[in-house]
Write a protein that holds these residues in place. Structure first.
Motif, PDB file in Angstrom:
ATOM      1  N   ALA A   1       6.782  10.410  -2.288  1.00 32.51           N
ATOM      2  CA  ALA A   1       5.966  10.619  -1.091  1.00 32.51           C
ATOM      3  C   ALA A   1       5.629   9.315  -0.371  1.00 32.51           C
ATOM      4  O   ALA A   1       5.283   9.335   0.809  1.00 32.51           O
ATOM      5  CB  ALA A   1       4.675  11.347  -1.459  1.00 32.51           C
ATOM      6  N   SER A   2       5.738   8.191  -1.067  1.00 33.40           N
ATOM      7  CA  SER A   2       5.287   6.925  -0.488  1.00 33.40           C
ATOM      8  C   SER A   2       6.358   5.863  -0.384  1.00 33.40           C
ATOM      9  O   SER A   2       6.219   4.932   0.422  1.00 33.40           O
ATOM     10  CB  SER A   2       4.133   6.365  -1.338  1.00 33.40           C
ATOM     11  N   ILE A   3       7.416   5.952  -1.157  1.00 36.89           N
ATOM     12  CA  ILE A   3       8.329   4.825  -1.295  1.00 36.89           C
ATOM     13  C   ILE A   3       9.048   4.490   0.011  1.00 36.89           C
ATOM     14  O   ILE A   3       9.237   3.304   0.338  1.00 36.89           O
ATOM     15  CB  ILE A   3       9.338   5.076  -2.442  1.00 36.89           C
ATOM     16  N   ALA A   4       9.444   5.490   0.788  1.00 39.13           N
ATOM     17  CA  ALA A   4      10.143   5.208   2.045  1.00 39.13           C
ATOM     18  C   ALA A   4       9.235   4.443   3.009  1.00 39.13           C
ATOM     19  O   ALA A   4       9.669   3.486   3.669  1.00 39.13           O
ATOM     20  CB  ALA A   4      10.629   6.498   2.691  1.00 39.13           C
ATOM     21  N   GLY A   5       7.968   4.843   3.090  1.00 34.03           N
ATOM     22  CA  GLY A   5       7.020   4.135   3.956  1.00 34.03           C
ATOM     23  C   GLY A   5       6.784   2.713   3.498  1.00 34.03           C
ATOM     24  O   GLY A   5       6.663   1.793   4.315  1.00 34.03           O
ATOM     25  N   ALA A   6       6.718   2.520   2.174  1.00 29.56           N
ATOM     26  CA  ALA A   6       6.515   1.169   1.648  1.00 29.56           C
ATOM     27  C   ALA A   6       7.718   0.281   1.948  1.00 29.56           C
ATOM     28  O   ALA A   6       7.571  -0.867   2.377  1.00 29.56           O
ATOM     29  CB  ALA A   6       6.254   1.234   0.145  1.00 29.56           C
ATOM     30  N   VAL A   7       8.918   0.809   1.723  1.00 26.00           N
ATOM     31  CA  VAL A   7      10.130   0.034   2.000  1.00 26.00           C
ATOM     32  C   VAL A   7      10.215  -0.318   3.484  1.00 26.00           C
ATOM     33  O   VAL A   7      10.508  -1.462   3.861  1.00 26.00           O
ATOM     34  CB  VAL A   7      11.383   0.819   1.554  1.00 26.00           C
ATOM     35  N   ASP A   8       9.940   0.648   4.323  1.00 29.52           N
ATOM     36  CA  ASP A   8       9.997   0.408   5.769  1.00 29.52           C
ATOM     37  C   ASP A   8       8.976  -0.640   6.200  1.00 29.52           C
ATOM     38  O   ASP A   8       9.267  -1.500   7.042  1.00 29.52           O
ATOM     39  CB  ASP A   8       9.755   1.722   6.516  1.00 29.52           C
ATOM     40  N   ASP A   9       7.784  -0.589   5.620  1.00 25.81           N
ATOM     41  CA  ASP A   9       6.737  -1.557   5.954  1.00 25.81           C
ATOM     42  C   ASP A   9       7.188  -2.975   5.622  1.00 25.81           C
ATOM     43  O   ASP A   9       7.079  -3.894   6.450  1.00 25.81           O
ATOM     44  CB  ASP A   9       5.463  -1.202   5.183  1.00 25.81           C
TER      45      ASP A   9
END
Length: 335
Positions: A111-119
């Protein structure tokens, strides 16, 4: 035994009298409080004949570890500190290449990893993002790859093994001088890399601290108990390496490390250490003669459920207790 670190100080193993003194004082205080609190069962259960001698002994003899603790602390602070504090100039090693490799740990964080990578990938100083999934059972690995990360799956369970794999993979890239270790649950933000790098000329490792209140969002998994527990264990670590650092947070997973310092440090780390690995990392770095600084960072609510030491206060107490045992035993129980 001695080791030489990049900071230029020759490390000798000193007896951490202040650490023992603080723990002895706390033990004596606990004895005293236990003796006082026995007043309730003594009268409510009408067990004065049985409990009075126990309460009296606890109160009277609590003075022994309290006095011993005070003496040990004073000996370390007033006499030994001048021998322990490195007699070296304040370090300034300019940052010439500011690009960093970011390494994120992840466990069931789809649920969070894509947002973290993008950030992190969107930050202008980030060269690449590595994600190490600790044998996740969901789509963490696929979503990290789709977001643009270099992904690895660490099949051996345990937070320490995941962090160790992160660092091991990150140092293979020699086009960046710094490795930023973080996690993929969105509790930290890429913009803090600028702050970490601002401290980098003075240290081998810049450890983020979540103890500055205006930078900590109200609703996070860092409860009041765990918040002050982190400070307490941090001060024990500071007492163990008296004169070599100011430490207020041993549980944070956000830190910047010089790549060349990590290469030497990895041989001394034990990936079998689990949730208390961050304390093990800091303790080992200081013991190896590396220079450690803290930097205030922002802390945000995580996306998804916590699986680490912040699940609840009881879990935090257990992890904190194992950290203290590790500091006292030099982590030999994991050998």
């Amino acid at each position: 035994m001695a080791r030489s670190g990049r900071g230029g100080a020759r490390r000798r193993l000193h007896v951490p009298f202040l650490l023992y003194g603080v723990l002895s004082f706390c033990f004596g205080l606990a004895m005293y409080l236990a003796g006082v609190l026995l007043v309730f069962p003594r009268y409510l259960l009408q067990q004065r004949a049985l409990l009075d001698p126990i309460a009296e002994a606890l109160v009277w003899y609590s003075g022994v570890p309290i006095l011993v603790g005070i003496l040990l602390a004073l000996f370390d602070l007033l006499y030994l500190l001048r021998h322990k504090k490195p007699d070296v100039p304040v370090r300034f090693d300019p940052v010439r290449h500011r690009r960093v490799t970011v390494a994120l740990t992840a466990y069931d964080d789809e649920a969070s990893i894509a947002g973290a990578v993008d950030d992190f990938l969107s930050h202008p100083l980030v060269e690449r993002v590595i994600v190490v999934s600790n044998n996740s059972s969901d789509q963490t690995l696929a979503r990290a790859r789709d977001a643009g990360a270099i992904v690895f799956d660490e099949l051996a369970p345990g937070y320490g093994r995941c962090v160790f794999r992160c660092l091991s993979e990150a140092i293979k890239f020699d086009d960046t001088d710094f490795v930023v270790l973080c996690e993929g649950d969105r509790t930290f933000r890429a913009y803090d890399i600028e702050k970490l790098l601002a401290y980098a000329p003075h240290a081998d490792i810049v450890n983020g601290t979540r103890t500055v209140e205006p930078l900590r969002q109200y609703l996070t998994q860092l409860s009041t108990f765990i918040y002050y527990g982190n400070i307490f264990v941090g001060k024990l670590l500071e007492a163990k390496h008296l004169g070599r650092g100011t430490i207020t947070d041993v549980g944070t997973t956000y830190k910047l490390c010089r790549r060349d310092a990590l290469i030497g440090l990895l041989d001394d780390l034990n990936p079998a250490v689990n949730l208390e690995f961050n304390a093990h990392f800091l303790d080992t770095a200081l013991q190896s003669g590396l220079v450690l600084l803290e930097c205030p960072i922002t802390f945000h609510p995580r996306v998804g459920l916590s699986k680490g030491g912040n699940v609840n206060n009881w879990r935090g107490l257990a992890v904190g207790s194992r950290m203290i045992l590790g500091l006292l035993s030099d982590w030999r129980r994991y050998a």
